[in-house]
Design an enzyme around this catalytic site. Structure first.
Site, short mmCIF file in Angstrom:
data_model
loop_
_atom_site.label_atom_id
_atom_site.label_comp_id
_atom_site.label_asym_id
_atom_site.label_seq_id
_atom_site.Cartn_x
_atom_site.Cartn_y
_atom_site.Cartn_z
N CYS A 85 -3.44 6.76 41.84
CA CYS A 85 -4.43 5.83 41.50
C CYS A 85 -5.66 6.39 42.42
O CYS A 85 -6.17 7.57 42.39
CB CYS A 85 -4.22 4.51 41.45
SG CYS A 85 -5.46 3.55 40.75
N HIS A 177 0.42 3.40 38.54
CA HIS A 177 1.36 2.93 39.79
C HIS A 177 2.66 3.18 39.36
O HIS A 177 3.48 1.86 39.29
CB HIS A 177 0.77 1.59 40.13
CG HIS A 177 -0.46 1.44 40.76
ND1 HIS A 177 -0.94 1.86 41.88
CD2 HIS A 177 -1.61 1.34 40.15
CE1 HIS A 177 -1.96 1.54 42.14
NE2 HIS A 177 -2.65 1.56 41.11
N GLU A 179 5.08 3.41 41.47
CA GLU A 179 5.77 2.53 42.55
C GLU A 179 5.90 1.23 42.27
O GLU A 179 6.48 0.51 43.13
CB GLU A 179 5.05 2.90 43.89
CG GLU A 179 3.71 2.14 44.18
CD GLU A 179 2.42 2.71 43.28
OE1 GLU A 179 2.64 3.59 42.53
OE2 GLU A 179 1.39 2.41 43.51
N1 GLN Z 1 -10.07 3.03 41.14
C1 GLN Z 1 -9.76 2.54 42.32
C2 GLN Z 1 -10.72 3.31 43.37
O1 GLN Z 1 -11.10 4.33 43.24
C3 GLN Z 1 -8.13 2.77 42.55
C4 GLN Z 1 -7.38 1.63 41.91
C5 GLN Z 1 -6.17 1.71 42.56
O2 GLN Z 1 -5.59 2.29 43.34
N2 GLN Z 1 -5.48 0.80 42.01
O3 GLN Z 1 -10.61 2.96 44.50
#
Ligand code: GLN
Length: 200
Positions: A85, A177, A179
């Site tokens: 992410c 995610h 994890e």
């Molecule tokens: N899109 C988010 C960002 O750029 C990331 C979201 C996440 O890690 N759950 O910070």
């Protein structure tokens, strides 16, 4: 091979990655010979064969990377990186937000919040190229996508909005995610590839 896995512990889902990697190592029968620990400073990276860059807030993580003098050491880190992410955002060569100085380790253009805001978070069973045991239950929270990937990057999964999972050399980047689910198949796949690479 023993693997020492660092988790970049500046902000975000740090303990979740530590737990997930410990579960994955246990599943692989390497639970006693390998270590998982937090990474905050450049010197910590010397002990790592692999590093997880967790999800969280990519603007904040980017700022803290600068503050802790980690940008250059991360760009030249020789181990594998498992990025999820916000971590995927940081791995890119280009992102649509000038506040973020990406690491440029995977040649891709990332759209930071491609699925909308927190309330548009969702879960979906998605196919992952070459992953045995069926689709992966993926949790998307303000998830990014790669809108473009360069040559040599393996796309593992794609949705209507763009690419949500890639592999490049020893690195893996996921817009969701793993994890947060109890499925450790992607952590295991990352570790297996790293161990296979290091033993050849
Ligand atoms: N899109 C988010 C960002 O750029 C990331 C979201 C996440 O890690 N759950 O910070």
């Amino acid at each position: 091979m023993d693997v020492n896995i660092g988790v970049l512990a500046l902000q975000g889902n740090v303990s979740e990655h530590i737990d997930a990697f410990r579960r994955a190592l246990h599943m692989m029968g390497r639970g006693t010979s390998s270590e998982v620990f937090e990474v905050r400073h450049p010197g910590d990276l010397n002990k790592c064969d692999a590093l997880a860059i967790p999800g969280g807030e990519s603007t904040t993580i980017s700022r803290l990377i600068e503050k802790n003098h980690l940008h250059e050491p991360l760009c030249t880190f020789s181990g594998g990186i498992f990025a999820t992410c916000a971590g995927m955002v940081l791995m890119a060569t280009y992102v649509d937000d000038v506040r973020i100085r990406t690491l440029g380790l995977i040649d891709m253009v990332v759209d930071r919040n491609a699925f909308g805001r927190q309330k548009e978070s969702f879960e979906a069973d998605i196919p992952i190229e070459g992953l045995e045991g069926g689709p992966f239950h993926a949790i998307f929270i303000r998830a990014p996508v790669a809108k473009w990937v360069g040559a040599g990057i393996t796309v593992l999964s794609r949705m209507n909005q763009g690419v949500v999972a890639v592999e490049y050399g020893k690195h893996m980047a996921l817009s969701f995610h793993p994890e947060l689910s109890c499925d450790t198949r992607l952590h295991e796949r990352f570790l297996k590839k790293l161990c296979d690479n290091n033993s050849t």
